[in-house]
Design a protein around this motif. Sequence first.
Motif, PDB file in Angstrom:
ATOM      1  N   ALA A  15       0.835  -1.210   0.000  1.00  0.00           N
ATOM      2  CA  ALA A  15       0.000   0.000   0.000  1.00  0.00           C
ATOM      3  C   ALA A  15       0.870   1.260   0.000  1.00  0.00           C
ATOM      4  O   ALA A  15       0.597   2.213  -0.740  1.00  0.00           O
TER       5      ALA A  15
ATOM      6  N   MET B 210       2.893   1.631  -3.384  1.00  0.00           N
ATOM      7  CA  MET B 210       2.004   1.984  -4.494  1.00  0.00           C
ATOM      8  C   MET B 210       1.480   3.414  -4.345  1.00  0.00           C
ATOM      9  O   MET B 210       1.289   4.124  -5.342  1.00  0.00           O
ATOM     10  N   SER B 211       1.248   3.835  -3.109  1.00  0.00           N
ATOM     11  CA  SER B 211       0.794   5.218  -2.906  1.00  0.00           C
ATOM     12  C   SER B 211       1.886   6.190  -3.341  1.00  0.00           C
ATOM     13  O   SER B 211       1.615   7.178  -4.035  1.00  0.00           O
TER      14      SER B 211
ATOM     15  N   THR C 199       2.163   6.461  -7.129  1.00  0.00           N
ATOM     16  CA  THR C 199       1.016   6.901  -7.937  1.00  0.00           C
ATOM     17  C   THR C 199       0.421   8.246  -7.512  1.00  0.00           C
ATOM     18  O   THR C 199      -0.430   8.774  -8.211  1.00  0.00           O
TER      19      THR C 199
ATOM     20  N   TYR D 189      -5.594   2.965   5.656  1.00  0.00           N
ATOM     21  CA  TYR D 189      -4.459   2.091   5.347  1.00  0.00           C
ATOM     22  C   TYR D 189      -4.393   0.859   6.265  1.00  0.00           C
ATOM     23  O   TYR D 189      -3.672  -0.088   5.960  1.00  0.00           O
TER      24      TYR D 189
ATOM     25  N   THR E  43      -4.599   0.453  -5.821  1.00  0.00           N
ATOM     26  CA  THR E  43      -4.661   1.641  -4.971  1.00  0.00           C
ATOM     27  C   THR E  43      -6.084   2.050  -4.588  1.00  0.00           C
ATOM     28  O   THR E  43      -6.267   2.796  -3.634  1.00  0.00           O
TER      29      THR E  43
ATOM     30  N   THR F 144      -8.027   4.794  -1.260  1.00  0.00           N
ATOM     31  CA  THR F 144      -8.082   6.186  -1.738  1.00  0.00           C
ATOM     32  C   THR F 144      -8.845   7.097  -0.777  1.00  0.00           C
ATOM     33  O   THR F 144      -8.727   8.315  -0.873  1.00  0.00           O
TER      34      THR F 144
END
Lengths: 589, 299
Positions: free
Chosen positions: A302, A305-306, A309, A377, A391, A395
């Motif tokens: 997590a 990837m956060s 992106t 998260y 993701t 969000t």
Amino acid sequence: MFPNVLAALRTALRRNGADWLIFWTLCLGYATWLLSTVSDLGYARDEGFYFQAADAYLDWFLILFDEPGKALQQSVVDRHFRVNHEHPGLIKSLFGLSRYFFYDQLGWFEEKGTSYRFVGIALSSLAVGTIYRWGAEAIGREAGLVAALGFAFIPRIFYHSHLDCFDMPVLAMWLFTTYAYWRALERPTWGRVLLTGVLYGLLLDTKHNSWLLPFALVAHWLLAHGGELWRSWSKRRLGIPPALFAMALIGPLVFYALWPWIWSNTIPRLAEYVKFHTAHVYYNMEFLGQTYFEPPFPRSYAWLMSLATVPFVLWVVAAVGVGEVARALWTERLSPWIAQWRAAGLAASLRDETCDPALARRHSTFVLWGLFILVSYAPWLSNSSPIFGGTKHWTIAYPFLCLFGGLGFVGIVRSACASLSRVRPASFGPRYFWLARAGLAALLLTGPFLMTAHSHPWALSTYLPLVGGAPGGATMGLNRSFWGYTTGAILKPINDAMRRKSERIFVHDTALQSWAMFEEDKRVKRGFKPQLDVAGSNIAIYHHEQHMARVEHQIWVDYGTVKPVHIGAFDGVPVVWLYARPEKAAPTK
Amino acid sequence: VAVPIVAVLEIAGHFHFASAAPPPERWSTLKEPVERLHQEGDLVVVAPYWAEPNARAVFGDDLMPLRDVARPDEVAYARIIALSILGEDTDIPGLTLESEQLHGPFRLRLFKNTRHQPMLVDFADLIDSETASAVSLRGKKETPCTWDAEAKVSTGAPALHGHPTFPKARFQCAKSEWRFVGVTVIEDERYRPHRCIWAHPGEKESTVVRFPNVTLGNVIRGHGGISWFLERESKGSKLSMEVLVDEESLGVYEHADGDGWSEFSFPTSQFAGTPHQVEFRVSSPRSRQREFCFHASVH
């Protein structure tokens, strides 16, 4: 007359009107941007299933309008709401009603698919406006504006905002509910309290992320209002905010009322709903070159990837904001409290009411935002939480990340102006501060805007400069796309590849319902016969995911070629490609 | 000051990375130089691997045929043409650089393969009724498999979880569609493709692939595996493949789930230079999902 209008406008703006004006400008601006780009975006796999569910629910509403008695019969309710009953009914009902009113009746949209998607577009746009309002009220206008635009300019938010799925609706509903809750804490009028309860019901009826909200709110009350609670209990008062009661009482009622599927066999059906999501089937996801099909999943997923992106500059300003909050909490709250605890003991320190209420409210707000990020998260702290959706699962944290970004922005501007005034006090007075604010905001938001505009319609293939862009993501082995929506990016070559009156096309990860919507919207030529088998097809779409490579191998053997006739690539990285069966390799009987 | 610098660097990074990798159409500028360099038997590879489809779309099956793209490994190739972008390097071991050219964002290099062993026979090329046969073997009883050059191609359904392609030309060994011998492609543990001979054993039955007339060299080498989609689950029984020359056993290759695309080799120098019957016998205690596929060649 003109001066009068201007004067009236000025007065209106002065009386809080400016915030509404900015709110609606943001909402309408974002909705316009989304609507102007929606036709370039292919229909994702899950959208196809929700089109189908929305139509089934709409049929029920039409029966309800004509024959209410019949519509309320259990068999009729079940027949319509059985479709996709693993998710609550509110948003799919809205998809169907949007189609009915805006496409069937009013003809607002040229493409039927857009009429379903309009619900997500509208809610996402309202979310952008709400972030502004919250930021403006809690910190200041410029903070709210930076937060709202920062959020709007996250490429994956922009993508998900187009879809007829639940990810942006649940984010929006979470935001509306928590904003209402915050306002009800600030001033607990009946209207605000009831509204919070109703909104929580709508959130419950949107997606199961809603189950996490009570944890965050209870933790918030204990952390930010623990002293208050202690003092209330000492005076034999409950000390729990009325909005929490409203959420607990009204929320479930609204949830029940708006999901006809649970009107009968309520307990077993709710149990089935909970079980579906707590024991969700594991799909697969590529991360750092490895496809994970089942636990244990990497805990870094997590966070990495956060970072990969969300524009890095947003992280930086958010970190500045969090730093400011941490410093304020320490110097204004924790440090004095610890000193008092040492001097007078724990009980006395908790009873103390000397904290400035305005300061306490401000701290409470920041703790609330921080907890929403942590709660969003939290499921990915467990290495058994499925990661199939990438993701989109967390969000909900992003609006609050951006609000901290707004706070950070204010801090940066303040220190920049102070520095400039010190260095050149004669030429840089307070009257130029607006210039510094505007310039810095433009600088911070230009990158995210450019990256978001550039990401369309490749969306999930987008990785940001921190990891080397899309090529960096591909080299690192990060998932290139999923859901088969990139079919929309190669519709022209697909149409061009049609060689016969009737052409069998293997649609790979695009759901047949999604393909049907392409047909309804006339985005693909008539005569294509979509199928889910490579064998027997003459044209094959291949959506790349690491584990899908085997599908491309199937095509090679059947078609007798490894040469794609078209490659849909984003920044040089192949994402979706097309094969045409050579004439010499006719399909077998 | 740091925050505006981060903002500017990110914008610069965005423009840089957005144009760093050449788009698919730009790969066509390489066609002519590669064709000039390419000789019969050369292998064309791409680094990074994810850019390979761009090359295939331009070079097509002539320069990048299925047998190369889905090769067992690189041992059979004397020369390797490596195309690379973004400063990436090929990960093939044992290469010596012969020449290098730069074409815009592309680096075109010719390597000599120091691990090269000339391939004399590729058994996958011999899967045909003229040059091979297949039988099901239960105890000592042999049941011939039937050659069908126009069999129904099957990829399974739904497509996302289908099996490797059951090809048009194959020896069908039983009614069950999956009991056949034919050439297909499976993916390994890195999801890389390998062209191979499908030889699914039956329940208490071996699947035997026989090549009656093969001129041997010093070694029969090869690889075996199961589509990683299945093999990763590690739920299947062990497989074994016995290799025989003129009914004399050279040895047994064993494959367990999790081994991935793994190598075997059997020395045959005693038979070198003369034609012999070569046989591969695949068996497993339990046949469920034993979608074994192997590549073998004479060197």
